[in-house]
Design an enzyme around this catalytic site. Sequence first.
Site, PDB file in Angstrom:
ATOM      1  N   CYS A  89       2.155  -4.873  -5.849  1.00 15.00           N
ATOM      2  CA  CYS A  89       0.818  -4.473  -6.302  1.00 15.00           C
ATOM      3  C   CYS A  89      -0.012  -5.655  -6.754  1.00 15.00           C
ATOM      4  O   CYS A  89      -1.121  -5.872  -6.288  1.00 15.00           O
ATOM      5  CB  CYS A  89       0.943  -3.446  -7.423  1.00 15.00           C
ATOM      6  SG  CYS A  89      -0.604  -3.087  -8.231  1.00 15.00           S
ATOM      7  N   CYS A  94      -2.385  -3.954  -4.250  1.00 16.78           N
ATOM      8  CA  CYS A  94      -3.596  -3.374  -4.842  1.00 16.78           C
ATOM      9  C   CYS A  94      -4.584  -4.404  -5.394  1.00 16.78           C
ATOM     10  O   CYS A  94      -5.785  -4.300  -5.170  1.00 16.78           O
ATOM     11  CB  CYS A  94      -3.260  -2.441  -6.002  1.00 16.78           C
ATOM     12  SG  CYS A  94      -1.670  -1.657  -5.937  1.00 16.78           S
ATOM     13  N   LYS A  97      -6.061  -6.915  -2.766  1.00 14.32           N
ATOM     14  CA  LYS A  97      -6.784  -6.045  -1.833  1.00 14.32           C
ATOM     15  C   LYS A  97      -8.094  -5.571  -2.438  1.00 14.32           C
ATOM     16  O   LYS A  97      -9.154  -5.647  -1.830  1.00 14.32           O
ATOM     17  CB  LYS A  97      -5.862  -4.869  -1.458  1.00 14.32           C
ATOM     18  CG  LYS A  97      -6.475  -3.712  -0.726  1.00 14.32           C
ATOM     19  CD  LYS A  97      -7.014  -2.620  -1.606  1.00 14.32           C
ATOM     20  CE  LYS A  97      -6.021  -1.882  -2.459  1.00 14.32           C
ATOM     21  NZ  LYS A  97      -5.175  -0.930  -1.811  1.00 14.32           N
ATOM     22  N   LYS A  98      -8.016  -5.069  -3.681  1.00 18.77           N
ATOM     23  CA  LYS A  98      -9.242  -4.547  -4.293  1.00 18.77           C
ATOM     24  C   LYS A  98     -10.249  -5.666  -4.550  1.00 18.77           C
ATOM     25  O   LYS A  98     -11.463  -5.464  -4.431  1.00 18.77           O
ATOM     26  CB  LYS A  98      -8.916  -3.803  -5.585  1.00 18.77           C
ATOM     27  CG  LYS A  98     -10.153  -3.254  -6.295  1.00 18.77           C
ATOM     28  CD  LYS A  98     -10.233  -1.748  -6.336  1.00 18.77           C
ATOM     29  CE  LYS A  98     -11.605  -1.230  -6.729  1.00 18.77           C
ATOM     30  NZ  LYS A  98     -11.668  -0.628  -8.054  1.00 18.77           N
ATOM     31  N   GLY A 228      -2.709   1.817  11.889  1.00 21.08           N
ATOM     32  CA  GLY A 228      -3.672   2.767  11.321  1.00 21.08           C
ATOM     33  C   GLY A 228      -3.309   3.193   9.922  1.00 21.08           C
ATOM     34  O   GLY A 228      -3.836   4.177   9.406  1.00 21.08           O
ATOM     35  N   SER A 229      -2.382   2.440   9.285  1.00 17.64           N
ATOM     36  CA  SER A 229      -1.999   2.740   7.906  1.00 17.64           C
ATOM     37  C   SER A 229      -3.156   2.383   6.988  1.00 17.64           C
ATOM     38  O   SER A 229      -4.091   1.709   7.392  1.00 17.64           O
ATOM     39  CB  SER A 229      -0.789   1.891   7.522  1.00 17.64           C
ATOM     40  OG  SER A 229      -1.167   0.515   7.515  1.00 17.64           O
ATOM     41  N   TYR A 230      -3.054   2.795   5.714  1.00 12.94           N
ATOM     42  CA  TYR A 230      -4.156   2.430   4.824  1.00 12.94           C
ATOM     43  C   TYR A 230      -4.220   0.922   4.650  1.00 12.94           C
ATOM     44  O   TYR A 230      -5.299   0.354   4.507  1.00 12.94           O
ATOM     45  CB  TYR A 230      -4.098   3.194   3.496  1.00 12.94           C
ATOM     46  CG  TYR A 230      -3.095   2.713   2.487  1.00 12.94           C
ATOM     47  CD1 TYR A 230      -3.409   1.709   1.583  1.00 12.94           C
ATOM     48  CD2 TYR A 230      -1.827   3.290   2.401  1.00 12.94           C
ATOM     49  CE1 TYR A 230      -2.501   1.283   0.645  1.00 12.94           C
ATOM     50  CE2 TYR A 230      -0.914   2.871   1.469  1.00 12.94           C
ATOM     51  CZ  TYR A 230      -1.241   1.855   0.587  1.00 12.94           C
ATOM     52  OH  TYR A 230      -0.342   1.439  -0.337  1.00 12.94           O
ATOM     53  N   GLY A 232      -3.673  -1.279   6.973  1.00 11.61           N
ATOM     54  CA  GLY A 232      -4.396  -1.761   8.142  1.00 11.61           C
ATOM     55  C   GLY A 232      -5.894  -1.537   8.019  1.00 11.61           C
ATOM     56  O   GLY A 232      -6.707  -2.436   8.258  1.00 11.61           O
ATOM     57  N   LEU A 233      -6.249  -0.321   7.629  1.00 14.39           N
ATOM     58  CA  LEU A 233      -7.667   0.019   7.515  1.00 14.39           C
ATOM     59  C   LEU A 233      -8.357  -0.787   6.422  1.00 14.39           C
ATOM     60  O   LEU A 233      -9.486  -1.268   6.591  1.00 14.39           O
ATOM     61  CB  LEU A 233      -7.826   1.524   7.253  1.00 14.39           C
ATOM     62  CG  LEU A 233      -8.042   2.394   8.489  1.00 14.39           C
ATOM     63  CD1 LEU A 233      -6.981   2.192   9.542  1.00 14.39           C
ATOM     64  CD2 LEU A 233      -8.123   3.864   8.107  1.00 14.39           C
ATOM     65  N   GLU A 234      -7.664  -0.921   5.287  1.00 10.50           N
ATOM     66  CA  GLU A 234      -8.264  -1.664   4.180  1.00 10.50           C
ATOM     67  C   GLU A 234      -8.468  -3.130   4.544  1.00 10.50           C
ATOM     68  O   GLU A 234      -9.546  -3.700   4.301  1.00 10.50           O
ATOM     69  CB  GLU A 234      -7.391  -1.548   2.925  1.00 10.50           C
ATOM     70  CG  GLU A 234      -7.424  -0.160   2.291  1.00 10.50           C
ATOM     71  CD  GLU A 234      -6.497  -0.016   1.095  1.00 10.50           C
ATOM     72  OE1 GLU A 234      -6.701   0.914   0.302  1.00 10.50           O
ATOM     73  OE2 GLU A 234      -5.559  -0.820   0.957  1.00 10.50           O
ATOM     74  N   GLY A 318       3.506  -0.519   9.003  1.00 15.11           N
ATOM     75  CA  GLY A 318       4.406   0.223   8.125  1.00 15.11           C
ATOM     76  C   GLY A 318       5.124  -0.722   7.184  1.00 15.11           C
ATOM     77  O   GLY A 318       4.937  -1.945   7.256  1.00 15.11           O
ATOM     78  N   HIS A 498     -26.476  13.428 -13.473  1.00 15.33           N
ATOM     79  CA  HIS A 498     -27.485  13.111 -12.482  1.00 15.33           C
ATOM     80  C   HIS A 498     -28.115  11.767 -12.770  1.00 15.33           C
ATOM     81  O   HIS A 498     -28.417  11.487 -13.911  1.00 15.33           O
ATOM     82  CB  HIS A 498     -28.559  14.206 -12.527  1.00 15.33           C
ATOM     83  CG  HIS A 498     -29.552  14.112 -11.435  1.00 15.33           C
ATOM     84  ND1 HIS A 498     -29.207  14.228 -10.116  1.00 15.33           N
ATOM     85  CD2 HIS A 498     -30.884  13.886 -11.474  1.00 15.33           C
ATOM     86  CE1 HIS A 498     -30.299  14.097  -9.381  1.00 15.33           C
ATOM     87  NE2 HIS A 498     -31.313  13.886 -10.174  1.00 15.33           N
ATOM     88  N   GLU A 503     -21.470  14.116  -8.675  1.00 15.80           N
ATOM     89  CA  GLU A 503     -22.032  15.454  -8.865  1.00 15.80           C
ATOM     90  C   GLU A 503     -22.007  16.266  -7.571  1.00 15.80           C
ATOM     91  O   GLU A 503     -22.088  17.492  -7.600  1.00 15.80           O
ATOM     92  CB  GLU A 503     -23.444  15.397  -9.459  1.00 15.80           C
ATOM     93  CG  GLU A 503     -24.494  14.827  -8.520  1.00 15.80           C
ATOM     94  CD  GLU A 503     -25.905  14.815  -9.132  1.00 15.80           C
ATOM     95  OE1 GLU A 503     -26.329  15.837  -9.680  1.00 15.80           O
ATOM     96  OE2 GLU A 503     -26.572  13.767  -9.056  1.00 15.80           O
TER      97      GLU A 503
END
Lengths: 525, 595
Positions: A89, A94, A97-98, A228-230, A232-234, A318, A498, A503
């Site tokens: 992580c 994480c 990556k973030k 196509g894993s997260y 990969g996409l991220e 994977g 708002h 919302e």
Amino acid sequence: MRATLMTAMIRTGAKQCCPYAACSSSRSVAYYSKSAIDTNSNYDLVVIGGGSGGLACSKEAADQGARVAVLDWVAPTPHGQSWGLGGTCVNVGCIPKKLMHQAALVGNHLADAAAYGWQLPKDHHVPHDWNTLKNAVQDTIKASNWVYRVQLNSKKVDYFNALGSFLDSNTIKVTDKKSEKTITAKYVVLSTGLRPTYPNIPGAELGLTSDDLFSLKKSPGRTLVVGGSYVGLECAGFLKGLGLPVDLMIRSIPLRGFDQQCANLITDHMSGEGMNILWRCSPLEVVEAGNDQKKVTWLSDDGKKESQVYDTVLWAIGRQPRLQPLNLQAANVQLNQKNGKVIVDDEERSSNPSVFAIGDIAQGRPELTPVAISTGQLLARRLFAKSSRLMNYDMIPTTVFTPLEYGCVGLSEEAALKKFGEDECEVYHAFYGPYEYTIPHRSSEQCYTKIIALRDDPKTVIGIHFVGPNAGEVTQGFAAAMTCNITIDQLQSTVAIHPTSAEEIIKLRITKRSGLDPRAVGCCG
Amino acid sequence: MPPVLTNGEAKDALSVAAELTIVVVVSGKDRTDIDKITNIAAAVQQRAEIVSVSEGEAKRIAHVTGRSSFPLVFVKGDCIGGPEEFERLNASGTLEEWLKPHKYDLIVIGGGSGGLAAAKEAARLGKKVACLDYVQPSTQGTTWGLGGTCVNVGCIPKKLMHQTAILGHAIKDAKEYGWEIPEGEIKLSWEKMKTAVQDHIGSLNWGYRVQLREKQVTYLNAYGTFSGSHEVQAKNKKGKVETITADRFLISTGLRPRIPDLPGAKECCISSDDLFSLPYNPGKTLCIGASYVSLECAGFLKGIGLDVTVMVRSILLRGFDQDMAARIGKHMEAEGIRFLRSAIPKSFEKLAEPADGKAGRIGVTFDIVREDGTTETLVEEFETVLIAIGRDAVTDAVQLEKIGVRRAKNGKVVGRHEQSITVPYVYAIGDVLEGCPELTPVAIQAGKVLMRRLYTGNGEMTEYDQIPTTVFTPLEYGCCGLSEEAAFEYYGEENIDVFHNVFLPLEYTVAHRMDADHCYCKLICHNKDDNRVVGYHILTPNAGEVTQGFAIALKLGGRKADFDRLIGIHPTVAENFTTLTILKSEQKELQASGC
């Protein structure tokens, strides 16, 4: 902890966040640990794997008075990359990556800023410097590595930067770069996590994985992301966001296990942002193409062979355990034959009653840091504080940090329909426009939210999905509501905040069954 | 006369009352005063239909109508009270007027968020509706289109300008994230921002008109004034007057900024009515007031690079949690906003008119109380002075007193579940309703719920407590439920546990933001009730997005244990609510911990 450290470093004006400060003091920690090996080698608990779960478990056990050791050893990647204490992580997951996702978002902000009136140079393409970002990210990581060591030290947990392997159920051989020791433990917790999988094709070793990406010494350049894993996409998402040409290769479906409508919105959005997605293609081989480039050949969906030259190939197909060096057979710990994970019961116990497994390495558990942390803490309390509370693996929220984020909690539409039947489920949905997209005329075509509820009273909500900016922040609170057993009526009668994107979830009224148009109708009622 | 419904359920009784002209709801076997009511009805050529409900169901009806004694009389769906009220209504001649056929089922006065939502909902339910909207120019002559405060001079432009400021921060952060921004300060074009914001508002105004047309609501861009019990004079821009009548009226005229009666105030100062369409960059600005409007405006003006001063008499954000308010003040000061505390403006003098797209100059004379208790009178020059000391109901010109609608001292309509306590066919929603939280979504919800209740008799009610809200100061503040002060007062300090912590958003690490110890969250729990969470507060980027879902958890009676067993989404700021262990009473120094 981190804040103080970071703040102190920031205040002293240290641009290079951490390494120097960390190095000088880290020796004393190592020294302390070494002396512990020599004098006392009997532990109540030995944790193998110093990632989020293992660290949380060891610290909690120490808080409960147990004598604890943590073993953490990072086997270098084929490209020689390794990292410090803290596991996936914080080092290669994480956190970096973030931060890189955030860097890409900041790039979007720059593009938007001109529309809001900020006088950025006209038609001026703002270039991105990979090394500045990489160094900043690595500084943040090193600060965290250091904090973890300090935490272990202050809780009197012995830390070995060493590989652990079983001699028998309660005896573990500890091997570091220089020496070999033996320690014993009443209980052992396995928390070694997963490592990226390489495809079984010629030249696979020429490719990188997420283990290498965040510390890459130069910009990855033209990149092929495979998977196509997260992950990969991220990765494809932020690399594209940093201005790099990126191709994304997906063999079958994106984000397997996630709600497929939402998953497809994410890939639609990525395509809309100019990403070339190679659908239904499988890599066949990678060869050197000179100039440090790689030529990748793949089989396309029409059965033709195609190839292309890239600077970087990133495998994100994977993740798998790497338990061989642990010699688990000596402790008689059974693994799932198919995926190699440790088979555990409700109490995280393996086939050996004194050996436990938590986090990604445990068979059937969600592969998420906060899950590993909670599981580790609860296990430590059961082992050393007479607690009987078990980890509850239901209703775990998560977020995929793709360029358009996707947060969810509960069941996907497919899973809900399969579990309860189409007649029993009501799906409420809407496309919406985030207010901040209006001024820069950013496309909100894929901003979408849906709720799946049961049709019978009390119409309990069983799944919430949100595709849009800040999905992680939005989803957490709704997950809290889910733990309180929310019904659709309660959700709909909540007053909106708002103007926010969150919302939109409580304003959901249109059901899929009604066939009404779920497209946005404008703001404020 | 046999009852049309005997021993019915509350919802059936209410739906009969919504349909028929005169309905009497009786509880159990009690038939007191029935004859009196039927006689009055007969005198106006009507039949009073009787509906009987059990005593248990009567309680539900009492809850919905806010009236506890039976029989209850309904006229054209409006609960008017008992026999005495009915008699008075008749004696005054109002009943006769009411029973006459009117042009509309409903006239909505005020086309803001609440009024529009109500008008559209009533139309959807098949009613004939007119919506009147007319904006009296501000002291500076500013007017705007259909949609009310939120869209034109409130939430929407405010949040877009707040977003502009956030993007300004992003430009500063961008270098740290590797983006090669050219050297030198990046400036903002006020003109470009204002135009972009106003263009967006223009499109929303248009959207509302289209929506009203689609729903066949008659829209009159005219000022409504009561001229009879069920009659309104609608005067348009050209002075043309149209007389229209309706069975029922909804007042949703909202509030307007209060301009103090000080020398030069009207001539020199602007308000939030003017700011978002100001034709020139406001430049060095003084924001007067400690309201959220003042702090939000000060925040984004600073964020777009202006020199900003906030003048406050006493505390910030009255009514909000004061610990949070103090933290907001601290953060704003750290952002470089100057606060003049214990200061009161005395007069304003125009030194130069705004001209050629440039702000003018205003001399502000004010008293400031020094720490030693002495008062000093100072004069300072600003380019723009924004007054944000409060908002008032502007209901005088509507002539509500002509038909007897009782108003509170502040001009707001005194209601019983949105119904005027004195005139049963007049309702009020939104900011103009006394005691109602002044928030757009509350008005929208109340408008829709009220229309469904009145026209279908479904008994639905708007809940006015545990309403989440967010203040869009530079660091946003989201909250739901009680403040610490209110929790202590309501439950007793010894029965309250406050769990809190500071935290560092991940994106601040790379950006090296100095405001590392400003993000803060707390849960206020009732420790004699299984630590039920009664107050939720967070100071963070994206507080609005974070708060919405948690508000539902509070509404569902969420316990601290529910937050504790909640699994975090990593890495977010919202996950900090899943790991709160520190009691505020321990008075520990707070440090953000790593992941």
